[in-house]
Design a protein around this motif. Structure first.
Motif, PDB file in Angstrom:
ATOM      1  N   GLY A   1       0.659  -1.162   0.053  1.00 57.31           N
ATOM      2  CA  GLY A   1      -0.028   0.155  -0.069  1.00 57.31           C
ATOM      3  C   GLY A   1       0.831   1.300  -0.032  1.00 57.31           C
ATOM      4  O   GLY A   1       0.570   2.447  -0.706  1.00 57.31           O
ATOM      5  N   ASP A   2       1.999   1.267   0.777  1.00 57.24           N
ATOM      6  CA  ASP A   2       2.627   2.428   0.737  1.00 57.24           C
ATOM      7  C   ASP A   2       4.207   2.013   0.918  1.00 57.24           C
ATOM      8  O   ASP A   2       5.254   3.073   1.131  1.00 57.24           O
ATOM      9  N   ASN A   3       4.534   0.861   0.429  1.00 56.99           N
ATOM     10  CA  ASN A   3       5.930   0.345   0.488  1.00 56.99           C
ATOM     11  C   ASN A   3       6.688   0.514   1.483  1.00 56.99           C
ATOM     12  O   ASN A   3       7.986   0.626   1.595  1.00 56.99           O
ATOM     13  N   LYS A   4       6.026   0.647   2.617  1.00 56.11           N
ATOM     14  CA  LYS A   4       6.923   0.508   3.852  1.00 56.11           C
ATOM     15  C   LYS A   4       7.487  -0.997   4.487  1.00 56.11           C
ATOM     16  O   LYS A   4       6.493  -1.972   4.316  1.00 56.11           O
ATOM     17  N   THR A   5       8.386  -0.938   4.816  1.00 57.15           N
ATOM     18  CA  THR A   5       8.870  -2.218   5.593  1.00 57.15           C
ATOM     19  C   THR A   5       9.446  -1.864   7.175  1.00 57.15           C
ATOM     20  O   THR A   5      10.356  -1.049   7.283  1.00 57.15           O
ATOM     21  N   VAL A   6       8.701  -2.430   7.980  1.00 60.63           N
ATOM     22  CA  VAL A   6       8.750  -2.265   9.367  1.00 60.63           C
ATOM     23  C   VAL A   6       9.017  -3.706  10.141  1.00 60.63           C
ATOM     24  O   VAL A   6       8.313  -4.315   9.970  1.00 60.63           O
ATOM     25  N   LEU A   7      10.281  -3.715  10.898  1.00 58.15           N
ATOM     26  CA  LEU A   7      10.205  -4.683  11.743  1.00 58.15           C
ATOM     27  C   LEU A   7       9.756  -4.233  13.204  1.00 58.15           C
ATOM     28  O   LEU A   7      10.108  -3.234  13.513  1.00 58.15           O
ATOM     29  N   LYS A   8       8.953  -4.976  13.834  1.00 60.62           N
ATOM     30  CA  LYS A   8       8.492  -4.860  15.115  1.00 60.62           C
ATOM     31  C   LYS A   8       9.392  -5.633  15.906  1.00 60.62           C
ATOM     32  O   LYS A   8       9.316  -7.027  15.839  1.00 60.62           O
ATOM     33  N   PHE A   9      10.266  -5.162  16.854  1.00 55.99           N
ATOM     34  CA  PHE A   9      11.052  -5.777  17.689  1.00 55.99           C
ATOM     35  C   PHE A   9      10.648  -5.360  19.354  1.00 55.99           C
ATOM     36  O   PHE A   9      10.773  -4.528  19.672  1.00 55.99           O
ATOM     37  N   GLN A  10      10.578  -6.674  19.765  1.00 55.28           N
ATOM     38  CA  GLN A  10      10.491  -6.607  21.366  1.00 55.28           C
ATOM     39  C   GLN A  10      11.526  -7.632  22.175  1.00 55.28           C
ATOM     40  O   GLN A  10      12.129  -8.344  21.747  1.00 55.28           O
ATOM     41  N   LEU A  11      11.703  -7.122  23.384  1.00 58.92           N
ATOM     42  CA  LEU A  11      12.618  -7.725  24.215  1.00 58.92           C
ATOM     43  C   LEU A  11      12.081  -8.101  25.623  1.00 58.92           C
ATOM     44  O   LEU A  11      11.814  -6.905  26.146  1.00 58.92           O
ATOM     45  N   TRP A  12      12.128  -9.088  26.231  1.00 61.01           N
ATOM     46  CA  TRP A  12      11.623  -9.546  27.539  1.00 61.01           C
ATOM     47  C   TRP A  12      12.242 -10.077  28.445  1.00 61.01           C
ATOM     48  O   TRP A  12      13.349 -10.776  27.916  1.00 61.01           O
ATOM     49  N   HIS A  13      12.438  -9.703  29.809  1.00 61.73           N
ATOM     50  CA  HIS A  13      13.152 -10.316  30.674  1.00 61.73           C
ATOM     51  C   HIS A  13      12.100 -11.300  31.760  1.00 61.73           C
ATOM     52  O   HIS A  13      11.232 -10.910  32.177  1.00 61.73           O
ATOM     53  N   GLU A  14      11.915 -12.469  31.260  1.00 58.83           N
ATOM     54  CA  GLU A  14      10.645 -13.441  31.753  1.00 58.83           C
ATOM     55  C   GLU A  14       9.550 -12.807  31.429  1.00 58.83           C
ATOM     56  O   GLU A  14       9.400 -12.376  30.234  1.00 58.83           O
ATOM     57  N   ASN A  15       8.777 -12.314  32.254  1.00 60.86           N
ATOM     58  CA  ASN A  15       7.412 -11.641  31.897  1.00 60.86           C
ATOM     59  C   ASN A  15       7.456 -10.086  32.094  1.00 60.86           C
ATOM     60  O   ASN A  15       6.560  -9.448  32.081  1.00 60.86           O
ATOM     61  N   LYS A  16       8.517  -9.606  31.982  1.00 61.08           N
ATOM     62  CA  LYS A  16       8.747  -8.039  32.244  1.00 61.08           C
ATOM     63  C   LYS A  16       9.338  -7.505  30.996  1.00 61.08           C
ATOM     64  O   LYS A  16      10.395  -7.904  30.266  1.00 61.08           O
ATOM     65  N   LYS A  17       8.340  -6.706  30.273  1.00 62.69           N
ATOM     66  CA  LYS A  17       8.869  -5.863  29.118  1.00 62.69           C
ATOM     67  C   LYS A  17      10.227  -4.773  29.342  1.00 62.69           C
ATOM     68  O   LYS A  17      10.313  -4.328  30.173  1.00 62.69           O
ATOM     69  N   GLN A  18      10.996  -4.789  28.171  1.00 62.88           N
ATOM     70  CA  GLN A  18      12.127  -4.288  28.184  1.00 62.88           C
ATOM     71  C   GLN A  18      12.346  -3.114  26.967  1.00 62.88           C
ATOM     72  O   GLN A  18      11.638  -3.396  26.174  1.00 62.88           O
ATOM     73  N   ASN A  19      12.583  -2.025  27.359  1.00 61.34           N
ATOM     74  CA  ASN A  19      12.872  -0.970  26.300  1.00 61.34           C
ATOM     75  C   ASN A  19      13.954  -1.640  25.296  1.00 61.34           C
ATOM     76  O   ASN A  19      15.211  -1.346  25.627  1.00 61.34           O
ATOM     77  N   PRO A  20      13.942  -1.864  24.088  1.00 56.53           N
ATOM     78  CA  PRO A  20      14.979  -2.558  23.424  1.00 56.53           C
ATOM     79  C   PRO A  20      16.198  -1.605  22.954  1.00 56.53           C
ATOM     80  O   PRO A  20      17.233  -1.879  22.882  1.00 56.53           O
ATOM     81  N   GLU A  21      15.702  -0.090  23.054  1.00 56.49           N
ATOM     82  CA  GLU A  21      16.837   1.001  22.968  1.00 56.49           C
ATOM     83  C   GLU A  21      17.791   0.787  23.983  1.00 56.49           C
ATOM     84  O   GLU A  21      18.851   1.419  23.741  1.00 56.49           O
ATOM     85  N   ASP A  22      17.472   0.354  25.198  1.00 54.45           N
ATOM     86  CA  ASP A  22      18.327   0.379  26.241  1.00 54.45           C
ATOM     87  C   ASP A  22      19.513  -0.871  26.128  1.00 54.45           C
ATOM     88  O   ASP A  22      20.515  -0.746  26.569  1.00 54.45           O
ATOM     89  N   TRP A  23      19.122  -1.804  25.029  1.00 51.61           N
ATOM     90  CA  TRP A  23      19.880  -3.152  24.808  1.00 51.61           C
ATOM     91  C   TRP A  23      20.569  -3.116  23.597  1.00 51.61           C
ATOM     92  O   TRP A  23      21.734  -3.356  23.674  1.00 51.61           O
TER      93      TRP A  23
END
Length: 400
Positions: A374-396
């Motif tokens: 539709g708009d030629n966008k290519t986006v990866l959605k990336f997550q990082l977890w420590h067990e059940n706690k979400k982490q900010n991937p930018e910190d890693w």
């Protein structure tokens, strides 16, 4: 004269040291500026890819917002460089004035000495000066005086040449710095013009997207479902591990000694992991933030969105084992990799190169990132977890 020459030499070396320190700082600033310029160029490339499609999208708006922020940052870095150049110009101008004054004094002194020498140029006068001594000791002292006087004249010539060379060098450097400043001012004007043009585009994009509020709300709801599906999968993995741990009367992830070592290695590398793509830009950050278009609507992102070029591959940020390969309606495919009691999640993949249970290495390609036709966008959605706690991937991951 010796004292004057010594002061000049000392002053020269002190100024040379200051110039060297300033040049080092200027070099660091220019590296930052070059890095920002390269990121602007890459953002332009991504904008050009999406501009082939007439449709205005949130992704294009995010890229444009990023471009404006980068250009504003570049102007700040240019201002820093101009400040350095102003300081350098001021220092060089001071040195030039001081050296010009000192050179005039040395030349005047030398000219006076030459006039005196011409008046007493007769070799007989020197001989008479020696022979008129009262005794041998006085004659010897007069001989030493004549030799020292000759050496003094020679050193004055050397001082004139040395100061002249330093002065010429400083004049050349002064002119160079002034030209560099003019170039920087020109760059600043160009970037300011670009920002004005892009802010006009930004307003136009925003107005166009305001007309599509219904579609945007629908896409937001769809994205929330995708996020929830991924979260359910992660919670399922955690629940499975909790059962294993309960059977062994333990809490948290049930880890083997090798997995404990892997977890420790993962934790030690915080802030140093490679990006999950070879090249890209973060176009949506971690956590809760206001929707860029919809008023009073908050967006919650369990990870970060990284916009990249069409055809790019997602890659593992660290060695581990694939826990899940998940097909998500409306969200394409996702890969969840376990690194001891850490999990990394790579979603919005159109194709996957790994399978559950497979071991992967750092930077190993795990799938192709989906490109929206539709708009030629290519986006990866990336997550990082420590067990059940979400982490900010930018910190890693490594800061760019």
């Amino acid at each position: 004269m010796k004292r004057c020459t010594g002061i000049l030499i000392a002053l020269f070396f002190v100024l040379a040291g200051v110039t060297s320190a300033s040049a080092q700082s200027l070099s660091e600033l220019r590296k930052k500026k070059q890095k920002t310029a390269e990121e602007i160029k890459y953002t332009n490339q991504l904008l050009e890819e999406t501009s082939k499609h007439a449709q205005t999208s949130l992704n294009r708006l995010a890229l444009l917002n990023r471009q404006i922020r980068l250009r504003t940052q570049l102007i700040s870095e240019i201002n820093g460089e101009i400040a350095y150049l102003d300081s350098s110009i001021s220092d060089n101008a001071y040195v030039v004035n001081s050296l010009t004054s000192d050179l005039k004094k040395i030349r005047d002194n030398y000219a006076q000495m030459i006039r005196y020498a011409r008046r007493n140029a007769d070799a007989n006068s020197k001989l008479l000066f020696l022979l008129s001594a009262e005794d041998f000791n006085q004659a010897y002292k007069r001989f030493l005086y004549l030799r020292q006087y000759a050496d003094y004249r020679k050193k004055q010539v050397e001082a004139i040449v040395a100061v002249k060379d330093i002065l010429d060098s400083k004049l050349a450097d002064l002119e160079k710095r002034r030209k560099e400043k003019e170039e920087m001012l020109g760059q600043k004007r160009d970037e300011s013009n670009q920002i004005r043009q892009q802010k006009n585009q930004q307003n136009q994009y925003y107005a166009n997207l305001q007309k599509k509020r219904r579609d945007l709300k629908k896409k937001l709801e769809q994205q929330r479902k995708v996020e929830q599906r991924l979260q359910n999968e992660i919670e399922r993995i955690i629940a499975e591990e909790a059962k294993k741990s309960a059977a062994k009367n333990k809490k948290g992830f049930s880890l083997t000694p090798a997995e404990k070592e892997l977890s420790a290695d993962f934790g030690k590398n915080k802030g140093r992991f490679p990006w999950p793509v070879d090249r890209g830009l973060i176009t949506e950050e971690f956590g809760e933030h206001a929707h860029p278009v919809l008023k009073r609507v908050m967006v919650r992102n369990n990870g970060i969105d990284i916009t990249t070029s069409a055809g790019e591959k997602a890659r593992a940020i660290f060695r581990g084992t694939v826990s899940r390969v998940v097909a998500i309606p409306g969200g394409n495919m996702a890969v969840i990799i376990r690194h001891g009691n850490y999990l990394t999640v790579y979603s919005n993949l159109s194709d996957v190169f790994v399978r559950a249970g497979q071991k992967v290495e750092t930077k190993q390609e795990i799938g192709k990132i989906y490109t929206d036709p539709g708009d030629n966008k290519t986006v990866l959605k990336f997550q990082l977890w420590h067990e059940n706690k979400k982490q900010n991937p930018e910190d890693w991951i490594v800061k760019k």
